[in-house]
Write an enzyme that holds these catalytic residues in place. Structure first.
Site, PDB file in Angstrom:
ATOM      1  N   TYR A 123       1.048  -1.645  -0.026  1.00 46.51           N
ATOM      2  CA  TYR A 123       0.460  -0.551  -0.082  1.00 46.51           C
ATOM      3  C   TYR A 123       0.958   1.263   0.201  1.00 46.51           C
ATOM      4  O   TYR A 123       1.978   1.136   0.919  1.00 46.51           O
ATOM      5  CB  TYR A 123      -0.668  -0.117   1.284  1.00 46.51           C
ATOM      6  CG  TYR A 123      -1.610   1.627   1.483  1.00 46.51           C
ATOM      7  CD1 TYR A 123      -3.141   0.873   0.834  1.00 46.51           C
ATOM      8  CD2 TYR A 123      -1.006   2.319   2.203  1.00 46.51           C
ATOM      9  CE1 TYR A 123      -3.887   2.215   0.546  1.00 46.51           C
ATOM     10  CE2 TYR A 123      -2.638   3.600   1.457  1.00 46.51           C
ATOM     11  CZ  TYR A 123      -3.870   3.646   1.529  1.00 46.51           C
ATOM     12  OH  TYR A 123      -4.414   4.449   1.421  1.00 46.51           O
ATOM     13  N   TRP A 134       1.020   5.714  -1.565  1.00 40.86           N
ATOM     14  CA  TRP A 134       0.483   6.397  -2.821  1.00 40.86           C
ATOM     15  C   TRP A 134       1.719   6.779  -3.359  1.00 40.86           C
ATOM     16  O   TRP A 134       2.130   7.917  -4.709  1.00 40.86           O
ATOM     17  CB  TRP A 134      -0.185   8.102  -2.141  1.00 40.86           C
ATOM     18  CG  TRP A 134      -0.977   8.114  -1.497  1.00 40.86           C
ATOM     19  CD1 TRP A 134      -1.294   7.090  -0.652  1.00 40.86           C
ATOM     20  CD2 TRP A 134      -2.093   9.060  -2.291  1.00 40.86           C
ATOM     21  NE1 TRP A 134      -2.978   7.629  -0.153  1.00 40.86           N
ATOM     22  CE2 TRP A 134      -3.026   9.355  -1.293  1.00 40.86           C
ATOM     23  CE3 TRP A 134      -1.856   9.676  -2.758  1.00 40.86           C
ATOM     24  CZ2 TRP A 134      -3.996   9.869  -2.042  1.00 40.86           C
ATOM     25  CZ3 TRP A 134      -2.798  11.563  -2.809  1.00 40.86           C
ATOM     26  CH2 TRP A 134      -3.784  10.739  -2.479  1.00 40.86           C
TER      27      TRP A 134
END
Ligand code: PGD
Length: 761
Positions: free
Chosen positions: A110, A112
């Protein structure tokens, strides 16, 4: 030496960057009306000492080989050549793949990472594990909206419709009388959008709407959740009690005959069940304004006045991501919809319900006619998954069953985790527990550009380039500008981009062609651009050739005005344009959810007492919200992020009364603590936060004095040392890190300098 400026893009804005010796001059994109100050975090980033310079292997792993090890996070690192690093990674992947198959590898990874769509690190990891290893255990949903993204499709429609296409800012400025924003509309959040955000327009739209007469009301413990431009009102309520407040409002509307019964009957299912619950027909508990007042700390009179104000107005209800990042976070999301329905607003221009307006720069914007192609992910050979925030549970409890969205799943036994483009020691809760979980692995491999805490817990750290050091294309579905992200600098030290690293590993594992399809990075950019040209050509739209795009640095893409929204069509004719729910209507009662039989998330919205609430030992609520000076933990060492700290430490805001009761003065170093650990921060006293609440943003790099301590002390100010690692409910299993309970005191121990930005030995 000064170089020519080049075009580039980040999740927080497009810009021109120009080398000035080792530093950068960063100039915002001229068409951006309100550029984000986060851009200045790039200024000194390229050669910052926190960068990872060479491939590194943890000493314990190097000497003893793969296996569970309690030294993770507290060990030394040994520099190795790329040749040795790649050989060891490939060998370890082969060992785990041969012995355990893809079910032994966690590739959720996970995070960004950065705005470029090709070098998007998570997509690179997934493609690599699918095409080379036959698959991996994946994660689903996000830390941002884990509860809402699972709940909304059951009751009204998916996230794209309800958040991204829920309403447009233009519509608000033209039509809304009241924007009732649970969790506010802070510009610090809407300054960011994954993939890029070349025009920051929220401030202007709020100003325009306020001037026309829109009343913005922010319901939040923090005044700062609504910008001055909105000229709005602040209603302070206790953290985590919005659901009770909304139930109180509904009770008043019913008692005063102010509900839109015709709308509820035609467009919704389950209103009678909701009314029965409010009247206590199920359990004898009447949920009226007096009941709600006890829980949320707003008087019953104020609740009554507030509810009556909403009647007869064009009301838009929005519920921020933050509210659902908490135990039972589904409830305020669901009740916000019910409130909008009870007022008869869904489907009216500038009215109804929109999820998470202002939480990201994507929301309330128009959409591009066609989207930019994504890197193909290949096929995952297995179907094993966890909701993303259940990673520590998975690593600590292999073989244990768990509930999720009507399914009974089992945690796999993971031997190897592969991470690129994320910082779990930023985004996860209860960091001591997360460390224990990572210690169970045989091997943790991380690609990072800087020595984050996640890199410091890895067995093999591969130095990744920063976005500024490679070429890419930046674009988001809600951004009309497509940006040619041109490199500003050569890779730092021995850093390589994720694609180059994975290509080399794929070669060693005999799957290079499957991974690369014979293209280098530039080849993929051209390929994706060509696909975009073809998609647009189908709509008779022509864009320049790749070479010209690259030279120009930016092109404009056609957008569609979001007039034909699902909810408008539904309002016009609910039979002809039903919602994508089982009943085709707004589900105030969901037979599907009721059928799952979850006590913590039954078939209609409810108030459930959280297990975390203030007590004598932990009398204060802690709000661990998104930071204003960086995106998550990215570039925490950057100029703008540092400017928000005091003495290098993160700032914790607390009400002056709470500070006085504890003998705390502005600027003191304070200690926040609970059963999970201790965190130091610099105190800032304010009356813009309600008494009984303290606020410490996320994103300060974890800096434990003793990483192996059961209750570690972070001297930098990472609130996830303190947050509880539990799922929001059995339905969604979302992240519940937004709030927890703590005690605060002036720090009496020895103060040592923050060391988060000094690389490990
Ligand atoms: P970032 O700090 O953005 O956090 O979690 P996320 O893990 O995304 O981490 C990204 C990392 O990627 C950075 O360390 C950066 O250096 C690295 N990186 C950038 N570009 C590249 C690249 O190209 N290649 C590689 N290999 N690395 C790269 C964010 C998550 O945190 C989110 S979305 C939310 S909404 C959550 N919010 C909260 C909250 O409200 N409260 C609490 N307590 N906790 C939260 N955690 C969640």
């Amino acid at each position: 030496m000064t170089q020519k400026p080049v075009m580039h893009s980040a999740h927080w804005g497009a810009f021109h960057a120009q080398r000035e010796g080792e530093h950068l001059r960063v100039t915002p994109f001229p068409r951006d009306p309100d550029p984000s100050p986060l851009l200045q975090n790039f200024r000194h980033a390229l050669h910052h000492p926190a960068r990872v310079a060479r491939p590194m292997v943890r000493r314990g792993w190097l000497e003893n080989g793969p296996g569970p090890d309690q030294r993770r996070g507290a060990d030394e690192y040994v520099a190795v050549s790329w040749e040795e690093a790649c050989q060891r990674v490939a060998q370890e992947l082969k060992r785990v793949g041969d012995a355990h198959g893809p079910a032994g590898i966690f590739g959720g990874s996970y995070g960004w990472s950065s705005a470029g769509r090709f070098h998007h690190a998570q997509s690179q990891v997934h493609r690599f594990l699918n095409t080379v290893m036959g698959g991996y255990v994946r994660s689903v949903n996000s830390y941002s909206s884990g509860a809402a993204s699972v709940l909304l499709p059951h009751i009204v429609g998916d996230m794209t419709e309800i958040a991204r296409r829920g309403v447009s800012w233009e519509e608000i400025a033209a039509h809304s009388d009241i924007v009732l924003a649970f969790g506010g509309l802070a510009l610090k959040n809407s300054q960011v959008a994954s993939g890029g955000l070349s025009e920051h327009t929220e401030r202007g739209f709020m100003r325009q709407a306020a001037q026309r007469g829109t009343r913005f009301i922010s319901v939040s413990p923090l005044k700062s959740d609504l910008p001055d431009e909105a000229q709005g009102e602040w209603l302070a309520l206790r953290p985590g009690t919005d659901a009770a407040f909304m139930l109180g409002l509904l009770s008043v509307l019913i008692a005063d005959g102010l509900t839109d019964e015709a709308f509820l009957a035609r467009y919704c299912v389950g209103w009678p069940e909701m009314v029965a619950y409010l009247r206590g027909e199920e359990d004898g508990v009447v949920r009226d304004a007096r009941w709600a007042a006890e829980i949320c700390g707003i008087s019953s009179e104020a609740i009554g006045t507030f509810a009556r104000r909403l009647h007869g107005k064009r009301v838009l209800v929005t519920v921020a991501h933050a509210l659902q990042r908490a135990e039972h976070g589904e409830q305020p999301v669901w009740l916000g919809l019910v409130l909008a329905a009870a007022l008869g607003q869904p489907g009216l221009p500038g009215g109804g319900y929109t999820y998470a307006l202002g939480a990201l720069g994507h929301y309330g914007k128009h959409h591009n006619l066609v989207s930019f192609p994504a890197l193909p992910q290949g096929k995952n050979g297995i179907d094993r998954l966890i909701p993303v925030a259940r990673i520590a549970d998975m690593l600590l409890n292999p073989g244990t069953p768990f509930d999720y969205n009507g399914r009974r799943l089992t945690y796999p036994h993971i031997r190897l985790a592969y991470w690129a483009g994320g910082n779990p020691f930023h985004h996860h809760q209860d960091l001591a527990r997360l460390r224990r979980a990572f210690c169970q692995l045989d091997t943790l491999i991380v690609h990072e550009s800087a020595w984050t805490a996640s890199a410091r817990h890895a067995d093999i750290v591969l130095p990744a380039t920063m976005t500024l050091e490679r070429e890419d294309i930046g674009g988001a579905p809600t951004d009309r500008h497509l940006v040619a992200m041109q490199p500003v600098a050569a890779p730092y030290a021995e850093a390589k981009d994720d694609y180059t690293i994975f290509s080399e590993l794929a070669r060693r594992l005999g799957r290079e062609e499957a991974f690369t399809e014979g293209r280098d990075a530039r080849g993929w950019l051209q390929h994706h651009y060509r696909q975009l040209q073809e998609k647009l050509a189908a709509h008779q739209v022509t864009i320049p050739e790749f070479g010209q795009f690259w030279q120009q640095g930016v092109i404009e893409l056609p957008q569609v005005k979001d007039g034909g929204r699902m909810i408008n069509a539904f309002r016009a004719d609910p039979e002809a344009a039903p919602l994508p729910t089982p009943s085709g209507k707004i589900e105030i009662f969901s037979a599907t959810i009721a059928g799952f039989g979850y006590e913590n998330c039954p078939g209609h919205p409810v108030w459930r007492e959280p297990q975390q609430k203030p007590d004598a030992d932990h009398p204060l609520w802690l709000i661990a919200n998104q930071p204003a000076t960086r995106l998550h933990s990215q570039l925490d060492f950057g100029e703008y992020s540092l400017s928000g700290k005091r003495g290098g430490r993160e700032v914790c805001r607390l009400n002056s009364q709470d500070a006085a009761a504890r003998g705390i003065a502005d600027g003191d170093i304070i200690e926040l603590y609970n059963d999970r650990g201790h965190v130091l921060a610099a105190a800032r006293l304010t009356d813009a936060i309600m008494p009984g609440v303290v606020q410490l943003p996320t994103g300060a790099w974890y800096d434990p004095v003793d990483p192996t301590a059961a209750r570690p002390l972070c001297r930098h100010g990472n609130p996830n040392v303190l947050t509880l690692d539990i799922g929001t409910s059995s339905l969604t299993q979302g992240c519940s890190g937004q709030i927890t309970v703590v005690q605060v005191r002036k720090f009496a121990g020895e103060v040592t300098p923050v060391q988060a930005f000094i690389p490990p030995q």
